[in-house]
Design an enzyme around this catalytic site. Structure first.
Site, PDB file in Angstrom:
ATOM      1  N   CYS A   1      13.829   9.663   7.956  1.00  0.00           N
ATOM      2  CA  CYS A   1      13.508   9.485   9.310  1.00  0.00           C
ATOM      3  C   CYS A   1      14.972   9.187   9.957  1.00  0.00           C
ATOM      4  O   CYS A   1      15.007   9.405  11.238  1.00  0.00           O
ATOM      5  CB  CYS A   1      12.844   8.027   9.453  1.00  0.00           C
ATOM      6  SG  CYS A   1      13.769   6.723   8.316  1.00  0.00           S
TER       7      CYS A   1
ATOM      8  N   LYS B   1       0.927  -1.301  -0.202  1.00  0.00           N
ATOM      9  CA  LYS B   1       0.159   0.010  -0.145  1.00  0.00           C
ATOM     10  C   LYS B   1       0.950   1.368   0.047  1.00  0.00           C
ATOM     11  O   LYS B   1       1.662   1.606   1.059  1.00  0.00           O
ATOM     12  CB  LYS B   1      -0.808  -0.139   1.188  1.00  0.00           C
ATOM     13  CG  LYS B   1      -2.175   0.573   1.094  1.00  0.00           C
ATOM     14  CD  LYS B   1      -2.273   2.076   0.985  1.00  0.00           C
ATOM     15  CE  LYS B   1      -1.897   3.128   1.970  1.00  0.00           C
ATOM     16  NZ  LYS B   1      -1.639   4.383   1.542  1.00  0.00           N
TER      17      LYS B   1
ATOM     18  N   GLU C   1       8.416   0.924  11.526  1.00  0.00           N
ATOM     19  CA  GLU C   1       9.783   1.806  11.368  1.00  0.00           C
ATOM     20  C   GLU C   1       9.012   3.177  11.489  1.00  0.00           C
ATOM     21  O   GLU C   1       8.489   3.529  10.584  1.00  0.00           O
ATOM     22  CB  GLU C   1      10.305   1.426  10.040  1.00  0.00           C
ATOM     23  CG  GLU C   1      10.893   0.200   9.970  1.00  0.00           C
ATOM     24  CD  GLU C   1      12.047   0.076  10.891  1.00  0.00           C
ATOM     25  OE1 GLU C   1      12.632   0.931  11.462  1.00  0.00           O
ATOM     26  OE2 GLU C   1      12.730  -0.980  10.691  1.00  0.00           O
TER      27      GLU C   1
ATOM     28  N   GLU D   1      10.239  16.231  15.160  1.00  0.00           N
ATOM     29  CA  GLU D   1      10.693  15.522  14.030  1.00  0.00           C
ATOM     30  C   GLU D   1      10.163  16.598  12.777  1.00  0.00           C
ATOM     31  O   GLU D   1       9.002  16.786  12.500  1.00  0.00           O
ATOM     32  CB  GLU D   1      10.021  14.064  13.671  1.00  0.00           C
ATOM     33  CG  GLU D   1      10.568  13.732  12.123  1.00  0.00           C
ATOM     34  CD  GLU D   1      10.164  12.281  11.942  1.00  0.00           C
ATOM     35  OE1 GLU D   1       8.999  12.090  12.144  1.00  0.00           O
ATOM     36  OE2 GLU D   1      11.056  11.349  11.352  1.00  0.00           O
TER      37      GLU D   1
HETATM   38  P1  NAD Z   1       1.945   8.247   7.586  1.00  0.00           P
HETATM   39  O1  NAD Z   1       2.236   7.730   8.940  1.00  0.00           O
HETATM   40  O2  NAD Z   1       1.262   9.675   7.329  1.00  0.00           O
HETATM   41  O3  NAD Z   1       1.893   7.571   6.454  1.00  0.00           O
HETATM   42  C1  NAD Z   1       2.579   6.388   6.022  1.00  0.00           C
HETATM   43  C2  NAD Z   1       1.665   5.323   5.271  1.00  0.00           C
HETATM   44  O4  NAD Z   1       0.511   4.918   6.184  1.00  0.00           O
HETATM   45  C3  NAD Z   1       1.080   5.928   4.088  1.00  0.00           C
HETATM   46  O5  NAD Z   1       0.914   4.978   3.225  1.00  0.00           O
HETATM   47  C4  NAD Z   1      -0.342   5.950   4.622  1.00  0.00           C
HETATM   48  O6  NAD Z   1      -1.412   6.184   3.605  1.00  0.00           O
HETATM   49  C5  NAD Z   1      -0.644   5.055   5.461  1.00  0.00           C
HETATM   50  N1  NAD Z   1      -1.708   5.278   6.657  1.00  0.00           N
HETATM   51  C6  NAD Z   1      -1.994   6.427   7.217  1.00  0.00           C
HETATM   52  N2  NAD Z   1      -3.005   6.247   7.781  1.00  0.00           N
HETATM   53  C7  NAD Z   1      -3.438   4.995   8.166  1.00  0.00           C
HETATM   54  C8  NAD Z   1      -4.012   4.237   8.961  1.00  0.00           C
HETATM   55  N3  NAD Z   1      -5.364   4.829   9.701  1.00  0.00           N
HETATM   56  N4  NAD Z   1      -4.034   2.933   8.672  1.00  0.00           N
HETATM   57  C9  NAD Z   1      -3.304   2.361   8.016  1.00  0.00           C
HETATM   58  N5  NAD Z   1      -2.222   2.902   7.088  1.00  0.00           N
HETATM   59  C10 NAD Z   1      -2.398   4.315   7.292  1.00  0.00           C
HETATM   60  O7  NAD Z   1       3.643   8.878   7.318  1.00  0.00           O
HETATM   61  P2  NAD Z   1       4.198   9.786   5.854  1.00  0.00           P
HETATM   62  O8  NAD Z   1       3.967  11.091   6.227  1.00  0.00           O
HETATM   63  O9  NAD Z   1       3.813   9.598   4.595  1.00  0.00           O
HETATM   64  O10 NAD Z   1       5.751   9.600   6.440  1.00  0.00           O
HETATM   65  C11 NAD Z   1       6.578  10.245   6.982  1.00  0.00           C
HETATM   66  C12 NAD Z   1       6.905   9.699   8.448  1.00  0.00           C
HETATM   67  O11 NAD Z   1       7.715   8.154   8.178  1.00  0.00           O
HETATM   68  C13 NAD Z   1       7.943  10.336   9.268  1.00  0.00           C
HETATM   69  O12 NAD Z   1       7.690  10.311  10.752  1.00  0.00           O
HETATM   70  C14 NAD Z   1       9.045   9.354   9.159  1.00  0.00           C
HETATM   71  O13 NAD Z   1      10.092   9.726   9.997  1.00  0.00           O
HETATM   72  C15 NAD Z   1       8.481   7.949   9.058  1.00  0.00           C
HETATM   73  N6  NAD Z   1       9.612   7.182   8.387  1.00  0.00           N
HETATM   74  C16 NAD Z   1      10.161   6.303   9.080  1.00  0.00           C
HETATM   75  C17 NAD Z   1      11.086   5.356   8.313  1.00  0.00           C
HETATM   76  C18 NAD Z   1      11.998   4.394   9.515  1.00  0.00           C
HETATM   77  O14 NAD Z   1      12.448   3.406   8.999  1.00  0.00           O
HETATM   78  N7  NAD Z   1      11.807   4.382  10.818  1.00  0.00           N
HETATM   79  C19 NAD Z   1      11.255   5.358   7.403  1.00  0.00           C
HETATM   80  C20 NAD Z   1      10.833   6.458   6.423  1.00  0.00           C
HETATM   81  C21 NAD Z   1       9.879   7.280   7.114  1.00  0.00           C
END
Ligand code: NAD
Length: 457
Positions: free
Chosen positions: A263, A154, A229, A357
């Site tokens: 991240c 997804k 993650e 962050e």
């Molecule tokens: P997000 O949490 O908004 O979304 C991530 C994914 O989850 C997207 O595909 C989104 O559509 C989906 N999603 C959102 N709400 C959901 C729900 N209720 N149920 C299921 N899926 C849902 O994050 P983002 O804004 O896309 O990414 C940025 C964040 O990701 C930052 O906080 C960053 O630190 C983190 N990140 C972490 C790592 C790691 O490896 N630790 C790597 C990259 C990004």
């Protein structure tokens, strides 16, 4: 079904319109993946390995196309986009070596034979954020497939294009229908449906800590397996005895790569007080030299932010009157640009940018006295993903690496991610580990089988 307009963040032009999946379409994808699992789990190890290698080679054959697509969809500089496509290829090759490696154990017991099997889980959903669409997709997909699971990816709403193409390439490489599916959809709709679906055995979620916590709670009723993650607030700690020139020259890349949307971004720089002024003198030209601009230009180091809304959020960390020490440049005109920005003030601990962050090109610099204070400042965060330590004292480097609460630390380097070493967070940065030699353990459950060799009396 609703449509979603994918925007090029460097030009603000519409690239494509993508249909977002409904909950019913998510259910249908799970049904296909469950059916495919019944035969995929029994594909002979050598054949599964061959198919994964073929998938990797197909990605390689399309690396120009995938990199160009990521430039348009995510605004990533072209050199970085190639690295991302190549990372997916390499992760697939690495885990193509896994199906043929023996993984069970034989444990001595009285009266029989005791063996363990690493059983695949079933249908795995990989939920991907927008910041590194290809690599993060691959880190879940490759080991899950190698272990015998089927996968539904997804992608994030903002960045579905490379994922959709990768789904097509999986079929072209010979993977059977239903083994890899890509389901573009809204997080709270299609994403949430995958999390709640009783026939999805495992969720691999990369994204914000807020949504990660929600997903963790939603996995509880079904005791669903879960890897998280999440966010980070990593410290880059520079001691007086470090190679200051190298530390300062590399600090901008450690936080401004991918426009800070990383991240692992080292968004807090801690500098020992006795060299603080010298470090800032060296840091300033390095920040001003970051090449921000057209992602299609091979010389560009930093592109735009992902969206207008995200730029607004990042700008909120640098309000009028913010203690800006110096800034880099950013283009004028269309595109979601934001210049590399360095904040510094004796009151650094009062800045939201110090604690939260930012996920953008904003870094805060703070002085410290000694090791104890550096550790206290570095650990004063709910996150624990990565960090860097700069010192010429080997003992100090090791002491600090053991004391900083983060899953991935580098001494005299900012390297955090290699696909053949484990990656993941401590504290609220995550749960479980990805990549490295043990990744298949996160996609299997151990089954213990005892076979009696004594005749029943
Ligand atoms: P997000 O949490 O908004 O979304 C991530 C994914 O989850 C997207 O595909 C989104 O559509 C989906 N999603 C959102 N709400 C959901 C729900 N209720 N149920 C299921 N899926 C849902 O994050 P983002 O804004 O896309 O990414 C940025 C964040 O990701 C930052 O906080 C960053 O630190 C983190 N990140 C972490 C790592 C790691 O490896 N630790 C790597 C990259 C990004």
């Amino acid at each position: 079904m609703t449509d979603y307009q994918v925007i090029d963040p460097a030009t603000e032009q519409v690239v494509e319109t993508v249909a977002l999946a409904s909950p019913e379409e998510a259910d249908a994808a799970v049904e296909r993946a469950s059916r495919a699992f019944r035969s995929w789990r029994d594909v002979a190890p050598g054949d599964r390995a061959r198919l994964l290698r073929s998938f990797a080679e197909t990605i390689d054959a399309h690396r120009d196309e995938l990199a160009a697509l990521e430039v348009r969809n995510a605004g990533h500089p072209i050199g970085q986009a190639y690295w991302e496509a190549d990372n997916l290829r390499d992760v697939l090759h690495y885990y193509a070596g896994a199906p043929e490696r023996p993984s069970g154990r034989q444990i001595p017991v009285a009266g029989g034979l005791d063996v363990t099997f690493a059983e695949p889980l079933g249908v795995v959903a990989v939920i991907v954020p927008w910041n590194f669409p290809m690599p993060i997709l691959g880190w879940g997909l490759a080991p899950a497939l190698a272990a015998g699971n089927t996968v539904i990816v997804k992608p994030a709403e903002l960045t579905p294009l490379t994922a959709l193409r990768i789904g097509e390439l999986a079929l072209a490489a010979g993977l059977p229908e239903g083994v890899v599916q890509v389901l573009p959809g809204a997080g709270p709709v299609a994403g949430r449906r995958l999390v709640d679906h009783p026939d999805v055995a495992k969720i691999v979620f990369t994204g914000s800590t807020r949504v990660g916590k929600e997903i963790m709670a939603a996995c509880a009723p079904g005791v669903k397996r879960l890897t998280l993650e999440l966010g980070g607030k990593s410290a880059n700690i520079v001691f007086a005895d470090a190679d200051l020139e190298r530390a300062a020259a590399t600090a901008p890349g450690a936080v401004f790569d991918n426009a800070g949307q990383d991240c692992c971004a080292r968004s807090r720089i801690l500098v020992q007080r006795s060299v603080y002024d010298r470090f800032m003198e060296l840091l300033e030209p390095a920040v001003r030299a970051v090449a921000v601009g057209d992602p299609r230009d091979a010389k560009t180091q930093m592109g735009p932010l992902i969206s207008a809304a995200h730029r607004e959020k990042v700008a909120g960390y640098v309000p009028d009157g913010a203690p800006v020490a110096f800034r880099g440049t950013a283009p004028e005109g269309p595109g979601f640009w934001f210049p590399p920005t360095v904040l510094a003030t004796p009151d650094f601990a009062t800045l939201p940018a110090w604690h939260e962050e930012v996920f953008g090109p904003v870094v805060t610099v703070a002085p410290f006295e000694d090791e104890a204070e550096a550790i206290r400042l570095a650990n004063d965060t709910p996150y624990g993903l990565s960090g860097s330590i700069w010192t010429r004292d080997l003992g100090r480097g090791i002491r600090m690496a053991r004391a900083v609460e983060a899953g991935n630390l580098s001494v005299n380097s900012h390297a955090s991610v290699r696909y053949w070493t484990p990656f993941g967070g401590l504290k609220q940065s995550g749960l479980g580990r990805e990549l490295g030699p043990d990744a298949l353990a996160a996609f299997t459950d151990v089954k213990n089988v005892f076979i009696a060799t004594e005749e029943e009396k």
